[in-house]
Write a protein that holds these residues in place. Structure first.
Motif, PDB file in Angstrom:
ATOM      1  N   VAL A  18       0.865  -1.180   0.000  1.00 46.60           N
ATOM      2  CA  VAL A  18       0.000   0.000   0.000  1.00 46.60           C
ATOM      3  C   VAL A  18       0.898   1.225   0.000  1.00 46.60           C
ATOM      4  N   THR A  19       0.774   2.040  -1.038  1.00 49.53           N
ATOM      5  CA  THR A  19       1.689   3.161  -1.201  1.00 49.53           C
ATOM      6  C   THR A  19       0.968   4.332  -1.858  1.00 49.53           C
ATOM      7  N   GLY A  20       1.702   5.413  -2.078  1.00 48.80           N
ATOM      8  CA  GLY A  20       1.167   6.565  -2.786  1.00 48.80           C
ATOM      9  C   GLY A  20       1.873   6.744  -4.116  1.00 48.80           C
ATOM     10  N   ASP A  21       1.342   7.609  -4.955  1.00 50.57           N
ATOM     11  CA  ASP A  21       1.933   7.834  -6.285  1.00 50.57           C
ATOM     12  C   ASP A  21       3.406   8.210  -6.206  1.00 50.57           C
ATOM     13  N   ARG A  22       3.779   8.936  -5.160  1.00 47.43           N
ATOM     14  CA  ARG A  22       5.144   9.436  -5.039  1.00 47.43           C
ATOM     15  C   ARG A  22       6.165   8.304  -5.019  1.00 47.43           C
ATOM     16  N   HIS A  23       5.752   7.125  -4.495  1.00 45.12           N
ATOM     17  CA  HIS A  23       6.706   6.041  -4.305  1.00 45.12           C
ATOM     18  C   HIS A  23       6.476   4.855  -5.230  1.00 45.12           C
ATOM     19  N   VAL A  24       5.531   4.970  -6.159  1.00 48.89           N
ATOM     20  CA  VAL A  24       5.267   3.870  -7.081  1.00 48.89           C
ATOM     21  C   VAL A  24       6.500   3.544  -7.917  1.00 48.89           C
ATOM     22  N   GLY A  25       7.173   4.572  -8.418  1.00 49.80           N
ATOM     23  CA  GLY A  25       8.317   4.342  -9.292  1.00 49.80           C
ATOM     24  C   GLY A  25       9.466   3.648  -8.588  1.00 49.80           C
ATOM     25  N   ILE A  26       9.866   4.155  -7.421  1.00 51.75           N
ATOM     26  CA  ILE A  26      11.000   3.573  -6.705  1.00 51.75           C
ATOM     27  C   ILE A  26      10.661   2.170  -6.203  1.00 51.75           C
ATOM     28  N   ALA A  65      14.532  -5.074  -9.472  1.00 54.59           N
ATOM     29  CA  ALA A  65      15.939  -5.339  -9.179  1.00 54.59           C
ATOM     30  C   ALA A  65      16.127  -6.578  -8.319  1.00 54.59           C
ATOM     31  N   THR A  66      15.176  -6.846  -7.423  1.00 54.57           N
ATOM     32  CA  THR A  66      15.319  -7.960  -6.486  1.00 54.57           C
ATOM     33  C   THR A  66      14.645  -9.238  -6.966  1.00 54.57           C
ATOM     34  N   GLY A  67      13.748  -9.136  -7.964  1.00 57.20           N
ATOM     35  CA  GLY A  67      12.995 -10.304  -8.415  1.00 57.20           C
ATOM     36  C   GLY A  67      11.877 -10.696  -7.473  1.00 57.20           C
ATOM     37  N   LEU A  68      11.593  -9.860  -6.474  1.00 59.50           N
ATOM     38  CA  LEU A  68      10.491 -10.128  -5.557  1.00 59.50           C
ATOM     39  C   LEU A  68       9.171  -9.731  -6.200  1.00 59.50           C
ATOM     40  N   THR A  69       8.088 -10.342  -5.742  1.00 55.63           N
ATOM     41  CA  THR A  69       6.781 -10.094  -6.353  1.00 55.63           C
ATOM     42  C   THR A  69       5.773  -9.631  -5.307  1.00 55.63           C
ATOM     43  N   ALA A  70       4.681  -9.056  -5.780  1.00 55.29           N
ATOM     44  CA  ALA A  70       3.596  -8.604  -4.917  1.00 55.29           C
ATOM     45  C   ALA A  70       2.275  -9.165  -5.422  1.00 55.29           C
ATOM     46  N   SER A  71       1.371  -9.466  -4.507  1.00 59.95           N
ATOM     47  CA  SER A  71       0.017  -9.849  -4.907  1.00 59.95           C
ATOM     48  C   SER A  71      -0.703  -8.668  -5.534  1.00 59.95           C
ATOM     49  N   ALA A  72      -0.454  -7.480  -4.978  1.00 52.64           N
ATOM     50  CA  ALA A  72      -1.085  -6.264  -5.492  1.00 52.64           C
ATOM     51  C   ALA A  72      -0.296  -5.064  -4.990  1.00 52.64           C
ATOM     52  N   ILE A  73      -0.364  -3.993  -5.759  1.00 49.89           N
ATOM     53  CA  ILE A  73       0.134  -2.696  -5.313  1.00 49.89           C
ATOM     54  C   ILE A  73      -1.061  -1.753  -5.319  1.00 49.89           C
TER      55      ILE A  73
END
Length: 365
Positions: free
Chosen positions: A57-65, A72-80
């Motif tokens: 759970v994040t805001g637009d400001r941090h979506v890119g980073i 870079a890490t190859g980790l995955t998320a169920s959802a952003i």
């Protein structure tokens, strides 16, 4: 029954200024290891039996980073899940609860910040396992950290009666906001109070039920916002107007301090919220004189200093002790370690000075 880790990825970047900023808050910095705190948080709950990939759970400001880190890490998320604006933790958790409830209302949510340190991972997961039966029964679990000093910057949770059949899980007697030093010392001595770490375990349905009962001004708008959500296959965005109508409340204030379903699971897991430069000094490796040094810096005849150089000029310190020196391209910060909680004051003064200089330059130009 799957556990969905829900990681709250926000932050204004004020407490560890000038290294941490609003665009790059502390969870995106390698403060305690070679990995960023965000990566450490993701790895803490990724690829474990019984765990789904985390929900971020994040805001637009941090979506890119955040996207760069996942790539870079190859980790995955169920959802952003992307907040249209900051509305505190109750709406953020409600967003994730609705996402889960649409798929499996009885699934568990393990809610946590993205910028904390947990040194004893085995103990953390053992206490999650201990709490699972209670959370599955409909209780709202909060994990209370065993204090090791009389901290005045944390909220506290007082243990009540132990649950039947489990002497190490308790009803909650009270929540206490940041106490005075003498009160914090009495909590430490009494061993009945835990630090409130903001880590929770409950089913999506149990949380949404209590939210509707106790904070309808959050529950109603968030239900509508998620009904209006748009998913582009990568990001899920709730309806902005409905989201903005939700009352700005923390999960503690909206639900945990009012519900009769809450319990506390005490934990001793090597936890820190790294909420100040002094807290960072306490958990970092140090030399024989208790200096913690990162980057091109030299200390002579000094001890118990934190010196961190990242993009700023090299540092030389002579005859100083118990100090913080942070050197970045934006600013150089110097202060006593015991005044680390006052960083916001000097940050605001620095930015006001920068703004005045920019105004003068514009007028002269």
């Amino acid at each position: 029954m799957l556990i969905y880790p829900v990681i709250l990825v926000g932050g204004s970047g004020t407490r560890l200024w000038p290294l941490s900023t609003a665009d790059r808050p502390k969870q995106f910095l390698p403060l305690t290891s070679d990995c960023t705190m965000m990566e450490e948080t993701l790895r803490r709950v990724s690829g474990r039996p019984g765990f789904a990939p985390p929900i971020l759970v994040t805001g637009d400001r941090h979506v890119g980073i955040l996207g760069e880190l996942l790539k870079a890490t190859g980790l995955t998320a169920s959802a952003i899940l992307v907040e249209p604006e900051g509305r505190n933790t109750a709406p953020a958790v409600a967003m994730a609860a609705h996402w889960i409830a649409q798929r499996d209302p009885d699934a568990l949510m393990l809610v946590m910040p993205s910028d904390h340190v947990i040194g004893n991972l085995a103990a953390f997961h053992q206490r999650i396992a201990d709490a699972l039966p209670v959370a599955r029964s409909g209780r709202l679990v909060t994990f209370g950290v065993q204090p090791d000093h009389p901290a005045t910057g944390y909220g506290y949770i007082a243990k009540g009666a132990p649950l039947d059949g489990d002497a190490d899980i308790h009803e909650i007697s009270e929540f206490v906001e940041k106490p005075t030093l003498s009160v914090a010392q009495s909590y430490l001595d009494g061993r009945r109070h835990s630090w409130n770490a903001g880590i929770f375990l409950f089913t999506a349905s149990a949380f949404l039920s209590e939210l509707a009962l106790l904070a309808p001004d959050v529950a109603g708008p968030m239900a509508q916002a998620m009904a209006e959500a748009v998913d582009d296959g990568t990001l899920t965005r709730p309806g902005a107007a409905s989201f903005g109508a939700a009352t700005n409340q923390s999960i503690d204030y909206a639900v945990m301090e009012k519900t009769r379903r809450a319990v506390v699971v005490p934990v001793d897991i090597g936890w820190s919220d790294v909420g100040s430069w002094d807290a960072l000094w306490a958990i970092r490796g140090r030399d024989e004189r208790d200096n913690s040094i990162t980057g091109p810096a030299v200390v002579e005849d000094g001890s118990r200093n934190l010196i961190f150089v990242d993009g700023g000029p090299p540092v030389g310190a002579l005859g100083v002790s118990d100090m913080v020196v942070i050197s970045t391209a934006e600013a150089v910060l110097i202060l006593p370690r015991n005044r680390s909680q006052e960083v916001k004051t000097i940050m605001e003064a620095h930015r006001a000075l920068h703004a005045r200089r920019a105004d003068v330059a514009e007028q002269e130009g």
